[in-house]
Design an enzyme around this catalytic site. Structure first.
Site, PDB file in Angstrom:
ATOM      1  N   ASP A 101      24.693  -0.613  -2.188  1.00 50.52           N
ATOM      2  CA  ASP A 101      23.270  -0.553  -1.830  1.00 50.52           C
ATOM      3  C   ASP A 101      22.460  -0.567  -3.122  1.00 50.52           C
ATOM      4  OD1 ASP A 101      20.764  -0.039  -0.690  1.00 50.52           O
ATOM      5  OD2 ASP A 101      21.552   1.450   0.723  1.00 50.52           O
ATOM      6  N   ASP A 112      15.106  -3.785  -1.426  1.00 55.86           N
ATOM      7  CA  ASP A 112      16.198  -2.867  -1.075  1.00 55.86           C
ATOM      8  C   ASP A 112      17.189  -3.675  -0.228  1.00 55.86           C
ATOM      9  OD1 ASP A 112      17.762  -0.757  -0.144  1.00 55.86           O
ATOM     10  OD2 ASP A 112      16.112   0.364   0.768  1.00 55.86           O
ATOM     11  N   HIS A 172      13.282   1.518   6.986  1.00 57.72           N
ATOM     12  CA  HIS A 172      12.085   2.235   6.553  1.00 57.72           C
ATOM     13  C   HIS A 172      11.069   1.291   5.957  1.00 57.72           C
ATOM     14  CE1 HIS A 172      14.045   1.854   2.566  1.00 57.72           C
ATOM     15  NE2 HIS A 172      15.139   2.013   3.273  1.00 57.72           N
ATOM     16  N   HIS A 180      10.852   5.302   0.946  1.00 61.03           N
ATOM     17  CA  HIS A 180      10.916   5.622   2.375  1.00 61.03           C
ATOM     18  C   HIS A 180       9.540   5.995   2.886  1.00 61.03           C
ATOM     19  CE1 HIS A 180      15.270   6.903   1.402  1.00 61.03           C
ATOM     20  NE2 HIS A 180      15.284   5.693   1.927  1.00 61.03           N
ATOM     21  N   GLU A 205      18.184  -1.824   8.082  1.00 66.14           N
ATOM     22  CA  GLU A 205      19.552  -1.536   7.664  1.00 66.14           C
ATOM     23  C   GLU A 205      20.397  -0.878   8.744  1.00 66.14           C
ATOM     24  OE1 GLU A 205      19.898   1.329   4.409  1.00 66.14           O
ATOM     25  OE2 GLU A 205      17.747   1.635   4.488  1.00 66.14           O
ATOM     26  N   GLU A 297      21.902  -4.687   4.955  1.00 66.17           N
ATOM     27  CA  GLU A 297      20.471  -4.408   4.752  1.00 66.17           C
ATOM     28  C   GLU A 297      19.774  -5.559   4.051  1.00 66.17           C
ATOM     29  OE1 GLU A 297      19.618  -1.114   2.089  1.00 66.17           O
ATOM     30  OE2 GLU A 297      17.612  -0.880   2.931  1.00 66.17           O
TER      31      GLU A 297
HETATM   32 CO    CO Z   1      17.100   1.133   2.487  1.00 68.92          CO
END
Ligand code: CO
Length: 312
Positions: A101, A112, A172, A180, A205, A297
């Site tokens: 990640d 992200d 998010h 977030h 995600e 994600e």
């Molecule tokens: Co994330």
């Protein structure tokens, strides 16, 4: 980087909109995040050390002109998220299910993304379940779609494959220097009535598991963020608080602080910062029934034709 839904209250803020003023930075951050993820996944092989992979990925992000929005995370097997090698971590990969990640920012605008690499070759269906759920979710990231519908598509895709979505981890909103922010993108039909708006940017995600579908906190966090300034008695804590101001509230790794002071003083200072309320920890999140976990994600722009900003 998954958002842990504790059920108590909402995450703060509201998803920031992509505008002419931030588009270039945001798109760049996402492009770098995708390149760094490709690069990092290529390093995941038996015998590789997780610490070396994390460090190589972080170096690559800087080389590509980005900054870390959070530390590179390698979560293994039943650990779903927030696992980040510490400075002395000697873990060597063998046949694990590895989630990588990666978060990148350019002037605070964040990309992200995450992917799962199956070193055993035994879990292709589990890996495919989260990937398919992500593609199903992306198609729904259009104006006026209710967030619960996105969650339902994720849940149905993963269930149809014979697995469970992780319900207390969610996607998010992303804001400037904020990983977030509300609203969250649920990984199941949460009943959330909020509708998507054109121009919003989200990390979507899905996590799929062979277990029950809940993660729990563990101890030994190696990722932290500064949440507020608080007076510190411990000199090391004071030094860290000043040093960490340049992360602008974004999560950082204890590993990055190792050059500042000896390890025992660092541990002490990190503990003081937490107990004073200046700093929060992101401990590794493990599936409650020790089921294996896969994750996929992207960072996505809400539009009539949704745009995956981190497509490589
Ligand atoms: Co994330």
């Amino acid at each position: 980087m998954g958002y842990l839904n504790t059920g108590g209250g909402k995450s703060e803020g509201s998803a920031n909109l992509m505008t002419d003023g931030n588009r270039e930075d945001w798109e760049n951050a996402c492009r770098i995040a995708a390149q760094a993820l490709d690069y990092g996944c290529g390093l995941i092989r038996p015998g590789a050390k997780v610490r070396d992979i994390a460090e190589s990925v972080e170096k690559k992000i800087l080389e590509l002109g980005g900054q870390m929005a959070f530390p590179a995370q390698l979560s293994l097997d039943s650990t779903a998220a927030h696992s980040c090698p510490d400075v002395n971590d000697a873990t060597e990969l063998k046949s694990e299910l590895v989630k990588l990640d990666i978060g990148v920012h350019v002037n605070g605008w964040i990309g992200d993304n995450a992917r799962t690499v199956d070193l055993s070759g035994q879990h292709a269906a589990l890996v495919k379940a989260s990937r398919d759920a992500l593609e199903a979710a992306v198609k729904l990231m259009r104006p006026e779609v209710r967030l619960a519908e996105v969650g339902r598509a994720i849940q149905e895709t993963i269930s149809a494959a014979g697995f469970a979505p992780i319900r207390n981890l969610s996607g998010h909103g992303l804001g400037q220097y904020m990983v977030h922010i509300a609203p969250n993108v649920p990984n199941f039909d949460s009943g959330e009535r909020t509708v998507l708006q054109e121009g919003q940017v989200f990390a979507v995600e899905p996590f799929a598991t062979s277990g029950q579908g809940l993660v729990v906190d563990t101890s030994n966090a190696t990722i932290f963020s500064i949440v507020q300034q608080r007076p510190q008695r411990d000199a090391g804590a004071k030094q860290l608080l000043e040093h960490c101001a340049h992360y602008n509230g974004l999560p950082f790794a204890a590993r990055w602080l190792a050059p500042l002071m000896p390890q025992f003083r660092l541990s002490l200072a990190l503990r003081s910062l937490q107990s004073s309320g200046a700093m929060r920890a992101y401990p590794p999140l493990v599936e409650k029934t020790r089921g294996l976990v896969s994750q996929a994600e992207y960072t996505v722009l809400v539009k009539d034709k949704p745009v995956v900003l981190t497509r490589s």
